[in-house]
Scaffold this motif. Structure first.
Motif, PDB file in Angstrom:
ATOM      1  N   GLU A  33       0.809  -1.214   0.000  1.00 16.12           N
ATOM      2  CA  GLU A  33       0.000   0.000   0.000  1.00 16.12           C
ATOM      3  C   GLU A  33       0.846   1.270   0.000  1.00 16.12           C
ATOM      4  OE1 GLU A  33      -3.119  -0.034  -0.705  1.00 16.12           O
ATOM      5  OE2 GLU A  33      -3.303  -2.203  -0.554  1.00 16.12           O
ATOM      6  N   GLU A  34       0.219   2.337  -0.451  1.00 13.06           N
ATOM      7  CA  GLU A  34       0.873   3.635  -0.637  1.00 13.06           C
ATOM      8  C   GLU A  34       1.451   4.195   0.661  1.00 13.06           C
ATOM      9  OE1 GLU A  34       2.266   6.992  -2.570  1.00 13.06           O
ATOM     10  OE2 GLU A  34       1.519   5.114  -3.428  1.00 13.06           O
ATOM     11  N   VAL A  35       0.815   3.931   1.767  1.00 14.33           N
ATOM     12  CA  VAL A  35       1.253   4.506   3.043  1.00 14.33           C
ATOM     13  C   VAL A  35       2.691   4.103   3.401  1.00 14.33           C
ATOM     14  CG1 VAL A  35       0.308   2.679   4.531  1.00 14.33           C
ATOM     15  CG2 VAL A  35       0.489   5.008   5.405  1.00 14.33           C
ATOM     16  N   PHE A  36       3.138   2.946   2.923  1.00 14.74           N
ATOM     17  CA  PHE A  36       4.501   2.479   3.200  1.00 14.74           C
ATOM     18  C   PHE A  36       5.384   2.498   1.941  1.00 14.74           C
ATOM     19  CE2 PHE A  36       2.255   0.578   6.810  1.00 14.74           C
ATOM     20  CZ  PHE A  36       3.094   0.953   7.834  1.00 14.74           C
ATOM     21  N   ARG A  37       4.987   3.263   0.923  1.00 10.81           N
ATOM     22  CA  ARG A  37       5.724   3.257  -0.349  1.00 10.81           C
ATOM     23  C   ARG A  37       7.173   3.685  -0.195  1.00 10.81           C
ATOM     24  NH1 ARG A  37       6.714   7.185  -3.963  1.00 10.81           N
ATOM     25  NH2 ARG A  37       5.110   8.528  -3.080  1.00 10.81           N
TER      26      ARG A  37
END
Length: 127
Positions: free
Chosen positions: A27-31
């Motif tokens: 997911e984007e939050v941990f990109r």
């Protein structure tokens, strides 16, 4: 703990394992941290460093560590009451969590495909 309760726990504990492993690895939050780990897993000077950072980019690999955390947190054992129950529970949780993640990936892919098809149809209708 009876076998029905153990199976319930197995399928229930696999949900947070799958959610955490998927979120960290996709997911984007941990990109940004994931991109750093990808680079270090590819260009690390030692094989140990490369493999360590790879663990944070692979949902299957990472799910083992999340599973260990939840087994430690809940003291969940499967089938046997000694250390072997932890071992069996660990591999069973990883298996079920990865089945959940595979189903989730297929669902997301199907939704994405449907959205794309709808956009194509809408463009045709506009013309």
């Amino acid at each position: 703990m009876d076998s029905t309760t153990q199976i319930f726990w197995l399928f229930t504990l696999a949900i947070p394992v799958a959610c955490i492993a998927w979120t960290v690895t996709h997911e984007e939050v941990f990109r940004e941290p994931r991109e750093i780990c990808i680079k270090r897993s590819q260009y690390g000077k030692t094989i140990l460093k490369r493999k360590f950072f790879y663990l944070f980019t692979c949902e299957y690999c990472f799910s083992h560590y999340v599973t260990l955390f939840f087994i430690f947190l809940t003291e969940f054992k499967l089938l046997l009451e000694d250390w072997r129950g932890y071992l069996i529970a660990g591999f069973a949780l990883v298996f079920v969590a990865n089945a959940y993640m595979s189903l989730f990936a297929l669902l997301r892919q199907s939704i994405k495909k449907e959205k794309t098809e709808i956009e194509v149809l809408e463009k045709k209708v506009e013309k």
